[in-house]
Design a protein around this motif. Sequence first.
Motif, short mmCIF file in Angstrom:
data_model
loop_
_atom_site.label_atom_id
_atom_site.label_comp_id
_atom_site.label_asym_id
_atom_site.label_seq_id
_atom_site.Cartn_x
_atom_site.Cartn_y
_atom_site.Cartn_z
N GLU A 9 15.26 -27.25 -34.02
CA GLU A 9 15.81 -28.48 -34.24
C GLU A 9 16.28 -28.84 -35.67
O GLU A 9 17.30 -29.40 -36.05
CB GLU A 9 14.95 -29.58 -33.75
CG GLU A 9 15.32 -30.96 -33.76
CD GLU A 9 14.17 -31.90 -33.13
OE1 GLU A 9 14.91 -33.13 -32.85
OE2 GLU A 9 13.17 -31.55 -32.99
N PRO A 113 15.04 -39.19 -30.19
CA PRO A 113 15.31 -37.76 -30.85
C PRO A 113 16.44 -37.76 -31.37
O PRO A 113 17.56 -38.34 -30.97
CB PRO A 113 15.35 -37.02 -29.57
CG PRO A 113 14.39 -37.62 -28.45
CD PRO A 113 14.75 -38.89 -28.88
N TRP A 115 19.44 -35.89 -32.07
CA TRP A 115 20.76 -35.58 -31.24
C TRP A 115 20.95 -36.55 -30.17
O TRP A 115 22.30 -37.05 -30.15
CB TRP A 115 20.53 -33.94 -30.42
CG TRP A 115 20.58 -32.92 -31.63
CD1 TRP A 115 19.71 -32.05 -32.08
CD2 TRP A 115 21.62 -32.56 -32.53
NE1 TRP A 115 20.00 -31.28 -33.06
CE2 TRP A 115 21.29 -31.64 -33.39
CE3 TRP A 115 23.09 -33.21 -32.81
CZ2 TRP A 115 21.99 -30.94 -34.23
CZ3 TRP A 115 23.61 -32.66 -33.57
CH2 TRP A 115 23.43 -31.64 -34.32
N ILE A 116 20.00 -37.12 -29.42
CA ILE A 116 20.24 -37.89 -28.58
C ILE A 116 20.97 -39.30 -29.23
O ILE A 116 21.71 -40.03 -28.72
CB ILE A 116 19.03 -38.25 -27.70
CG1 ILE A 116 18.77 -37.19 -26.90
CG2 ILE A 116 19.26 -39.78 -26.71
CD1 ILE A 116 17.62 -37.21 -26.06
N TYR A 299 13.29 -23.78 -17.22
CA TYR A 299 14.37 -24.09 -18.34
C TYR A 299 15.38 -24.77 -17.62
O TYR A 299 15.98 -25.87 -18.03
CB TYR A 299 14.97 -22.79 -18.95
CG TYR A 299 15.72 -21.88 -18.01
CD1 TYR A 299 17.04 -21.86 -17.87
CD2 TYR A 299 15.09 -20.60 -17.14
CE1 TYR A 299 17.81 -21.14 -16.88
CE2 TYR A 299 15.82 -19.79 -16.43
CZ TYR A 299 16.95 -19.95 -16.16
OH TYR A 299 17.82 -19.24 -15.28
N SER A 302 13.85 -28.31 -17.47
CA SER A 302 13.94 -28.80 -18.55
C SER A 302 15.34 -29.42 -18.76
O SER A 302 15.44 -30.41 -19.31
CB SER A 302 13.55 -27.88 -19.78
OG SER A 302 12.11 -27.61 -19.59
N ALA A 303 16.38 -28.37 -18.54
CA ALA A 303 18.05 -28.98 -18.52
C ALA A 303 18.06 -30.25 -17.86
O ALA A 303 18.95 -31.11 -18.40
CB ALA A 303 18.62 -27.72 -18.28
N GLY A 305 16.12 -32.47 -16.66
CA GLY A 305 15.43 -33.53 -17.39
C GLY A 305 16.04 -34.31 -18.62
O GLY A 305 15.87 -35.33 -18.99
N TYR A 306 16.34 -33.18 -19.49
CA TYR A 306 16.96 -33.55 -20.91
C TYR A 306 18.21 -34.15 -20.54
O TYR A 306 18.52 -35.53 -21.03
CB TYR A 306 17.38 -32.51 -21.64
CG TYR A 306 17.77 -32.80 -23.02
CD1 TYR A 306 16.88 -33.06 -24.02
CD2 TYR A 306 19.12 -32.55 -23.45
CE1 TYR A 306 17.17 -33.44 -25.37
CE2 TYR A 306 19.50 -32.83 -24.64
CZ TYR A 306 18.58 -33.30 -25.49
OH TYR A 306 18.92 -33.45 -26.81
N VAL A 309 17.35 -37.96 -19.53
CA VAL A 309 16.99 -38.73 -20.67
C VAL A 309 18.25 -39.23 -21.65
O VAL A 309 18.55 -40.23 -21.97
CB VAL A 309 16.19 -37.84 -21.52
CG1 VAL A 309 15.84 -38.68 -22.85
CG2 VAL A 309 14.73 -37.81 -20.67
N VAL A 310 19.16 -38.16 -21.65
CA VAL A 310 20.44 -38.38 -22.37
C VAL A 310 21.54 -39.71 -21.90
O VAL A 310 21.69 -40.66 -22.30
CB VAL A 310 21.20 -37.29 -22.70
CG1 VAL A 310 22.67 -37.50 -23.06
CG2 VAL A 310 20.49 -36.17 -23.53
#
Length: 380
Positions: A9, A113, A115-116, A299, A302-303, A305-306, A309-310
């Motif tokens: 990151e 975060p 990037w978000i 993974y 996770s993708a 979920g991300y 969130v975005v």
Amino acid sequence: MNITIEHVEIISILLFFSIVALRLYLKRKNLKIEKIVIFEYSKKYAEKINEIVSKHSRIFKTLGTIALFSTPIMMFVGAYYIIHSIVFFKPSVALVLPSISSFRYPGPVISVPFWIWVIAVFIIVFSHESMHAFIAASEGIKTRRYGLLYFIVVPIGAFVDIDKKMMQRLELRKKIKILAAGSLGNVLTFLIFLLTLIIFSQVTNQVIESKGVWFNATAPDSPAEKVGLKGIITKINNTTINSVYDLQNFLRKAKPNTTILIETTEGIYELTLAEKNVGIVGVKNYIVYKGSNVPVHEYILSAIGYFFVVLQWIAFLNLGVAIANMLPIIPLDGGLIVRETLKEKFGKKGEKLSNLVSSIFFILLLFSLFLSSLTLRAAF
């Protein structure tokens, strides 16, 4: 040295800033620098806005009318949240700032975060400023210049250069349309991303599902450890357990020292509850592809979920900015609307009155932030 997600990151952020700095250097002839704020101008996009409005003027006239009638509603909602937070001592106002890795800001600041935050802020400002330009053009005020805005090397959105002298000649109703257009743009963006979130949620539910509860380990001297509990929990006393919520719901209703039968993918276990506690840690849903027992890779989860969130951050930050921008505080659009309205009715006295209203609400906003700070500190 082991490379962690935090290292990736930080490296990606440094690389991002380097690319932006190089781009600004190459385009330095098209920049205007005021202290630490950089303006990058683009006449082509301004021309494109005027072209779009000329082809679809009826649509933007309608949107302008919607902006006009939504003005008092958004002003009322914004004022209500500030006053409500002060009267009932509840946090309802907070700043939103980017954070890196596990860093968190103190006080009434929501850490997002990095990037978000960058993606969300760019979309917020882009939709806000673009709608100002579209509605202004529909009222005969063309955008002279459109461009990107940077805080040093951090892109923070876009800006429009509207002919303010021409705007001052407009009647009050048209001025309010143009000033309120930015918040309308954010509300429309909120609705678009909220709809996308709902659709994505529905599609996801058609592809994957939770069919049990997975746990990482058993707690020492717990009922689960004593019986050697292992596997994916699927049933308790013939009650199907598809998710963590199902497990929590069952345990909430169970009585202490009750003997239960837990069925997992490894077998059936009989144990006695201790204070409504099984004794398992690292609990989460066991997600599989719908209609099968094939687990979904971590993974992929996770993708998904991300992405959720975005979408959530972009949607609700747009709504928050739309309401906050309509507060009667100068230089926010809500403050400018109040000033133009009072000037129309009371002349020069109206301008002084608008400054007074702006000062009162600015103090209320600061007080609300202060109360939020005290409440959040008490919570932690």
